[in-house]
Design an enzyme around this catalytic site. Sequence first.
Site, PDB file in Angstrom:
ATOM      1  NE  ARG A 106      10.904  57.912  42.629  1.00 37.39           N
ATOM      2  CZ  ARG A 106      10.161  57.877  41.383  1.00 37.39           C
ATOM      3  NH1 ARG A 106      10.587  58.511  40.428  1.00 37.39           N
ATOM      4  NH2 ARG A 106       8.727  57.643  41.672  1.00 37.39           N
TER       5      ARG A 106
ATOM      6  CB  ILE B 141      11.481  61.697  51.061  1.00 38.33           C
ATOM      7  CG1 ILE B 141      11.023  62.826  50.918  1.00 38.33           C
ATOM      8  CG2 ILE B 141      11.851  61.042  52.464  1.00 38.33           C
ATOM      9  CD1 ILE B 141       9.583  63.228  51.404  1.00 38.33           C
TER      10      ILE B 141
ATOM     11  CG  ASP C 266       3.982  45.866  44.813  1.00 39.76           C
ATOM     12  OD1 ASP C 266       3.685  46.508  45.693  1.00 39.76           O
ATOM     13  OD2 ASP C 266       3.348  45.438  43.549  1.00 39.76           O
ATOM     14  CB  VAL C 267       4.928  48.125  50.177  1.00 38.26           C
ATOM     15  CG1 VAL C 267       6.358  48.220  50.065  1.00 38.26           C
ATOM     16  CG2 VAL C 267       4.356  49.120  49.203  1.00 38.26           C
TER      17      VAL C 267
ATOM     18  CG  ASN D 165      10.331  57.084  51.200  1.00 39.57           C
ATOM     19  OD1 ASN D 165       9.777  58.138  51.417  1.00 39.57           O
ATOM     20  ND2 ASN D 165      10.591  56.708  50.122  1.00 39.57           N
TER      21      ASN D 165
ATOM     22  CE1 TYR E  32       0.130  60.580  49.340  1.00 36.41           C
ATOM     23  CE2 TYR E  32      -0.394  62.663  50.375  1.00 36.41           C
ATOM     24  CZ  TYR E  32       0.345  61.791  50.040  1.00 36.41           C
ATOM     25  OH  TYR E  32       1.963  61.694  50.408  1.00 36.41           O
TER      26      TYR E  32
END
Length: 273
Positions: free
Chosen positions: A36, A38, A84-85, A111, A179
């Site tokens: 979804r 980007i 899962d990264v 991403n 972040y």
Amino acid sequence: MISNPNEPLTHRPLAGFYGRQFDLTGRTAVVTGGGRNIGLACAQALAEAGAKVVITGRSDSDTAERGRDELAHLGYDASVLKFDVTKADEVEKAAEIVADQFGGADILVCNSGAGLGRFPAEDLADEAWMQTLDLNLNGVFRCCRAFGRQMLTKKKGAIINIGSISGEIVNRPQFQSDYNVAKAGVHHLTKCLAAEWADRGVRVNAVAPTYIDKPGRWGKDDDSIFSTWMSSTPMNRQGEPHEIGSVVLFLASDASSLMTGAIVMADGGYTVW
């Protein structure tokens, strides 16, 4: 098309050379979080250029499948791979699957990532800090490491990390130090890997988007927040996912063959002021 994009041209290109630089036919592109926004825009851009696209997503979500179906509706095939990264063993297993099924990755778009909350630093719990860094920074490193090995073996490849303006500036009016730090880490990781791998044929670049218009965009419906963002943006607008997909296509292609370690600002001028 030049046979080795790492070798400089010694003559004037023939007609049609520049258009062919964007042809990704025969290359395998892995797009993490590609179902979804980007990620899907990047997947579409790479598929349109001829790449075999692998969209990844978590096993507890059907977002990757929905992205694949959207591409199929447009006439482009894509595969789905669930992992899962934030889990190193799952990333390594996914890389093995790509190696077995596709001969390894030629392009990687990191991403996957998200802002998990907005808290003043004095109220930010250790757990929240670590979760944000694990998803947005450590996950990028794990994917670069696993799929980068395949590219180093091939002695060619392109990695594009999705960073953020938050890696270059301190956002306002919201508080999100976790972040911001994670994305700054992504930018510097990009430069570190670019320096390590440049002489082995692997290019590593990043895109730093501004606020992107997408469903559920936090802050968009709060004028006190949104007006601050727009007043800080010379173009006075948000970005669109396809505008990031276009930059990723450029960085994935031979058209950017001289670029590595670059942080490309796609920000409507936000970081100029």
